[in-house]
Design a protein around this motif. Structure first.
Motif, PDB file in Angstrom:
ATOM      1  N   GLN A  66      55.300 -23.660  66.761  1.00  0.00           N
ATOM      2  CA  GLN A  66      56.853 -24.111  68.398  1.00  0.00           C
ATOM      3  C   GLN A  66      57.771 -24.934  67.141  1.00  0.00           C
ATOM      4  N   LYS A  67      58.782 -25.144  67.989  1.00  0.00           N
ATOM      5  CA  LYS A  67      59.811 -25.948  66.337  1.00  0.00           C
ATOM      6  C   LYS A  67      60.350 -26.862  67.857  1.00  0.00           C
ATOM      7  N   ILE A 353      73.705 -23.530  67.144  1.00  0.00           N
ATOM      8  CA  ILE A 353      71.404 -23.237  66.934  1.00  0.00           C
ATOM      9  C   ILE A 353      71.401 -22.090  66.663  1.00  0.00           C
ATOM     10  N   THR A 354      70.481 -21.894  66.151  1.00  0.00           N
ATOM     11  CA  THR A 354      70.410 -19.722  66.432  1.00  0.00           C
ATOM     12  C   THR A 354      68.771 -20.072  65.614  1.00  0.00           C
ATOM     13  N   ALA A 355      68.394 -18.912  66.496  1.00  0.00           N
ATOM     14  CA  ALA A 355      66.845 -18.785  66.385  1.00  0.00           C
ATOM     15  C   ALA A 355      65.669 -18.468  64.644  1.00  0.00           C
ATOM     16  N   GLU A 356      65.304 -19.335  64.525  1.00  0.00           N
ATOM     17  CA  GLU A 356      65.187 -19.362  63.136  1.00  0.00           C
ATOM     18  C   GLU A 356      63.779 -18.272  62.614  1.00  0.00           C
ATOM     19  N   PHE A 357      62.932 -17.866  64.295  1.00  0.00           N
ATOM     20  CA  PHE A 357      62.106 -16.719  64.244  1.00  0.00           C
ATOM     21  C   PHE A 357      61.820 -16.278  65.855  1.00  0.00           C
ATOM     22  N   ILE A 361      61.708 -19.154  74.597  1.00  0.00           N
ATOM     23  CA  ILE A 361      61.453 -20.077  74.924  1.00  0.00           C
ATOM     24  C   ILE A 361      60.421 -20.679  76.194  1.00  0.00           C
ATOM     25  N   SER A 362      60.358 -22.386  75.101  1.00  0.00           N
ATOM     26  CA  SER A 362      59.201 -22.189  76.305  1.00  0.00           C
ATOM     27  C   SER A 362      60.086 -24.119  77.304  1.00  0.00           C
ATOM     28  N   ASP A 363      60.825 -23.785  76.578  1.00  0.00           N
ATOM     29  CA  ASP A 363      61.843 -25.748  77.125  1.00  0.00           C
ATOM     30  C   ASP A 363      63.204 -25.700  76.956  1.00  0.00           C
ATOM     31  N   LYS A 364      63.417 -26.499  78.090  1.00  0.00           N
ATOM     32  CA  LYS A 364      65.210 -25.528  77.890  1.00  0.00           C
ATOM     33  C   LYS A 364      65.820 -27.464  78.492  1.00  0.00           C
ATOM     34  N   GLN A 365      66.544 -28.615  77.523  1.00  0.00           N
ATOM     35  CA  GLN A 365      67.068 -29.759  78.427  1.00  0.00           C
ATOM     36  C   GLN A 365      68.157 -30.099  78.560  1.00  0.00           C
ATOM     37  N   ILE A 366      68.620 -28.695  77.830  1.00  0.00           N
ATOM     38  CA  ILE A 366      70.623 -29.197  77.969  1.00  0.00           C
ATOM     39  C   ILE A 366      70.779 -27.928  79.492  1.00  0.00           C
ATOM     40  N   MET A 367      72.390 -28.043  79.700  1.00  0.00           N
ATOM     41  CA  MET A 367      73.092 -26.784  79.673  1.00  0.00           C
ATOM     42  C   MET A 367      74.424 -26.993  79.843  1.00  0.00           C
ATOM     43  N   GLU A 368      75.146 -26.027  79.180  1.00  0.00           N
ATOM     44  CA  GLU A 368      76.503 -25.533  79.496  1.00  0.00           C
ATOM     45  C   GLU A 368      76.966 -26.677  80.009  1.00  0.00           C
ATOM     46  N   GLY A 369      77.880 -27.783  79.022  1.00  0.00           N
ATOM     47  CA  GLY A 369      78.789 -28.810  79.204  1.00  0.00           C
ATOM     48  C   GLY A 369      78.339 -30.213  79.403  1.00  0.00           C
ATOM     49  N   ALA A 370      77.090 -30.286  79.296  1.00  0.00           N
ATOM     50  CA  ALA A 370      76.433 -31.258  79.377  1.00  0.00           C
ATOM     51  C   ALA A 370      77.038 -31.916  77.903  1.00  0.00           C
ATOM     52  N   GLN A 382      58.785 -21.900  70.790  1.00  0.00           N
ATOM     53  CA  GLN A 382      57.792 -21.312  70.372  1.00  0.00           C
ATOM     54  C   GLN A 382      57.529 -19.708  69.623  1.00  0.00           C
ATOM     55  N   SER A 383      56.935 -19.290  68.708  1.00  0.00           N
ATOM     56  CA  SER A 383      57.260 -18.376  67.916  1.00  0.00           C
ATOM     57  C   SER A 383      56.436 -17.607  68.258  1.00  0.00           C
ATOM     58  N   ILE A 384      56.322 -15.707  68.132  1.00  0.00           N
ATOM     59  CA  ILE A 384      55.213 -15.353  68.632  1.00  0.00           C
ATOM     60  C   ILE A 384      55.409 -14.171  67.506  1.00  0.00           C
ATOM     61  N   GLU A 385      55.230 -14.822  67.017  1.00  0.00           N
ATOM     62  CA  GLU A 385      55.009 -14.242  64.499  1.00  0.00           C
ATOM     63  C   GLU A 385      53.535 -14.532  65.154  1.00  0.00           C
ATOM     64  N   ASP A 386      53.649 -16.083  65.216  1.00  0.00           N
ATOM     65  CA  ASP A 386      51.866 -16.880  64.778  1.00  0.00           C
ATOM     66  C   ASP A 386      51.927 -17.053  65.865  1.00  0.00           C
ATOM     67  N   VAL A 387      50.959 -16.069  65.921  1.00  0.00           N
ATOM     68  CA  VAL A 387      49.987 -16.619  67.551  1.00  0.00           C
ATOM     69  C   VAL A 387      48.692 -16.720  67.293  1.00  0.00           C
ATOM     70  N   ASN A 388      47.980 -17.792  68.438  1.00  0.00           N
ATOM     71  CA  ASN A 388      46.569 -17.645  68.390  1.00  0.00           C
ATOM     72  C   ASN A 388      46.011 -17.478  70.088  1.00  0.00           C
ATOM     73  N   VAL A 389      44.631 -17.519  69.968  1.00  0.00           N
ATOM     74  CA  VAL A 389      44.201 -17.807  70.806  1.00  0.00           C
ATOM     75  C   VAL A 389      43.213 -19.131  71.246  1.00  0.00           C
ATOM     76  N   GLU A 390      43.321 -20.144  71.570  1.00  0.00           N
ATOM     77  CA  GLU A 390      42.947 -21.353  71.928  1.00  0.00           C
ATOM     78  C   GLU A 390      41.220 -20.477  72.974  1.00  0.00           C
ATOM     79  N   VAL A 391      39.826 -20.490  72.339  1.00  0.00           N
ATOM     80  CA  VAL A 391      38.707 -20.492  73.399  1.00  0.00           C
ATOM     81  C   VAL A 391      37.760 -21.014  73.041  1.00  0.00           C
ATOM     82  N   THR A 392      37.024 -21.320  74.273  1.00  0.00           N
ATOM     83  CA  THR A 392      36.079 -22.352  74.457  1.00  0.00           C
ATOM     84  C   THR A 392      34.480 -22.677  74.213  1.00  0.00           C
TER      85      THR A 392
END
Length: 584
Positions: A66-67, A353-357, A361-370, A382-392
């Motif tokens: 994630q970036k 700004i363009t998407a690198e992969f 989008i998991s978090d957005k802190q801007i809006m147009e005009g801000a 957050q990438s969907i090319e590099d994906v994991n499953v976190e297990v217990t």
């Protein structure tokens, strides 16, 4: 006819005997069959094979990369056409900027860079000057130290020479000192006596003063009442005159005594001064003494200069250390980086700004005009090319899972291949997980990497994970139903010389169907998965052993049943033949 009749009677009796014999044979056969069936158990031949152990659990799908995206410029947002949860492709334009205020911001940044550079240059210049002063002081200190040492030797030599001259004069000086001391003692005694007389005169003078004040008060009072009592006024005047004369006489006596003390004291002081002069006269007049004084003065001056130079050499000169220089240079470089040229900033802003992969989008802190500032966080991809499953993993199974093991992940109806990427080395108390073992209160987190992700993957959802854990190939195996666990450990049942016997075994990797046997059983031996109602030590008959627990066609039980039926049929045939012969 009678004989024939007898034959008719005999024939039924023979038939009865045959029937009874047949029944007896059948009953005996049935009893033997039942006994044989009671002793029979099914056997399985021990063979080699492969065993794979799996661990099943549930987990949560997370991104392996994630970036957080930050603003490269100070500007206002012109477009930001996406929302949290949006799926974006690599290269998609996500943010554009309005750059009209960028020039003013860049000018301020350039001024900051200039100020930082000038400050750095001034600090370096001052530090260099201080370092130069310090180095010069160190050199001077070395030279002065040599001069001080030489002058100290000179002073010592002069001191030794003077000591020799002084020694020759010491005897006469001691005699003079003795005589003067005697005179001093005499004067001190006279001063002491004179002081006592002066003290007595002082007391008389004080008393006369008190009486004079009293007489004056009485006279003033009598004067105030003179008209009524003139005689009292005359009496008071006489007393006042007498008191004034007594005060004058007492003062004169006191002054005379005090003058005598002062005169004696002056004589004593003069004598003591003469004594000091006598003690230093011969030395002070000598040429050696003059040279010593000059040398001592020069030594003191040299030492003062030496201490001054040492203070400069040893003090914190303000010289910049290499680390301080590097820090200031780094700060200047940072300022330069933060103040890119107007063209560079505008070019950076125009790119947006363009998407690198491919990602979500998991978090957005801007809006147009801000309005955003350089370095401000805008959103998280957050990438969907590099994906994991976190297990217990519970404490019952985590030891079986190793990094690098393969896994199968099922989510949203799709199946993916995965690899165990990492296993946490810290247990989490109170964590919960779902797997084939009981949920544990202390669990281990593990990360499964999805090797073949696609666009059908959703982050944050639950997934079923099957991990291919321990594996053993070409080993001795038994069906799991043949493996038993008792209070003394793991065992299986075997046939030892027709007796049901318990055999202790050691197991290794196990699956739902088979278990690896590492000790206790050899390939080709026959084990009994289910001894039925038999107990250890009972006599048994093992049916034809089969591989893998499958019975072959034509068992011993079937063969024995067929044999008993054939015997009964033969008896019936013989009886029928006898009956036919009898009738004939």
């Amino acid at each position: 006819m009678k004989k024939k009749k007898i034959l008719k009677i005999v024939i039924p009796a023979a038939v009865v005997v045959i029937i009874i014999g047949a029944v007896t044979v059948n009953n005996a056969a049935n009893a033997g069959k039942q006994m044989a069936e009671a002793m029979q158990v099914e056997g399985v031949t021990v063979e080699t094979g492969d065993v794979a152990e799996i661990v099943e659990t549930n987990g949560t799908v997370i991104s392996g990369e994630q970036k957080m995206i930050f603003s490269p410029v100070n500007a206002s947002v012109e477009t930001a056409d996406f929302e949290v949860g949006s799926l974006v492709k690599a290269g998609t334009q996500l943010v554009t900027f309005n750059l009209k205020d960028l020039e003013e911001q860049n000018q301020k940044a350039e001024l900051n860079v200039r100020s930082s550079e000038l400050g750095y240059q001034d600090s370096v210049s001052q530090a260099n000057k201080a370092a130069s002063r310090q180095a010069d002081a160190k050199n001077k200190a070395v030279q002065l130290q040599a001069q001080v040492s030489a002058k100290e030797q000179e002073v010592q030599n002069l001191t030794n020479a003077i000591a020799g001259a002084v020694s020759a004069q010491e005897a006469s000086r001691k005699q003079e000192e003795k005589e003067m001391q005697e005179q001093v003692s005499s004067l001190q005694k006279q001063i002491k006596n004179a002081s006592k007389e002066a003290d007595t005169a002082k007391k008389a003078y004080d008393k006369a003063g008190t009486e004079q004040q009293t007489a004056q008060v009485n006279f003033d009072a009598a004067a105030a009442a003179a008209e009524s009592n003139p005689q009292a006024l005359e009496t008071a005047r006489e007393k006042l005159n007498k008191a004034n004369k007594s005060l004058t006489d007492a003062k004169s006596a006191y002054d005379a005594n005090q003058q005598a003390v002062d005169a004696l004291q002056q004589q004593l002081n003069a004598l003591q001064g003469n004594s000091q002069g006598v003690m230093t006269e011969s030395v002070g007049e000598s040429d050696l003494q003059q040279k010593l004084q000059t040398a001592q003065s020069e030594l003191a001056e040299l030492k003062a200069n030496l201490e001054s130079q040492k203070a400069v050499a040893e003090a914190d000169s303000g010289a910049m250390s290499s680390a301080a220089r590097e820090q200031m240079r780094t700060n200047t470089n940072l300022a330069e980086l933060e103040s890119k040229s107007l063209e560079e900033l505008i070019a950076e802003g125009k790119k947006g700004i363009t998407a690198e992969f491919d990602g979500v989008i998991s978090d957005k802190q801007i809006m147009e005009g801000a309005t955003v500032t350089q370095g401000m966080q805008l959103f998280t991809l957050q990438s969907i090319e590099d994906v994991n499953v976190e297990v217990t993993l519970s404490k019952n199974v985590f030891a079986k899972v190793k990094e690098g093991q393969k896994a199968e992940i099922t989510l949203a109806g799709e199946t993916y291949q995965g690899t165990v990427q990492s296993i946490s080395r810290i247990a989490t108390s109170g964590a919960s997980g779902t797997n084939q073992a009981a949920v544990s209160s202390a669990s281990i987190m593990a990360t499964i990497h999805i090797d073949n992700p696609d666009e059908n993957i959703f982050l944050g959802v639950d997934a079923k994970v099957t991990i291919q854990a321990a594996e053993a190939n070409d080993v001795i195996i038994l069906p799991t139903e043949a493996v038993n666990i008792g209070k003394d450990g793991t065992f299986c049942w075997v046939n030892k010389d027709g007796i049901l016997t318990k055999r202790s075994i050691t197991t290794g990797v196990s699956s739902n169907e088979y278990a690896e046997i590492t000790q206790g059983i050899d390939e080709g031996e026959v084990v009994i998965p289910d001894p039925g109602n038999h107990e250890e030590g009972d006599a048994i008959t093992v049916m034809n052993a089969v591989d893998g627990g499958e019975m072959p066609e034509g068992t011993a039980e079937t063969d024995e049943t067929l044999g008993m039926d054939d015997a009964a049929g033969a008896d019936e045939t013989d009886s029928a033949s006898d009956d036919t012969a009898e009738n004939e």
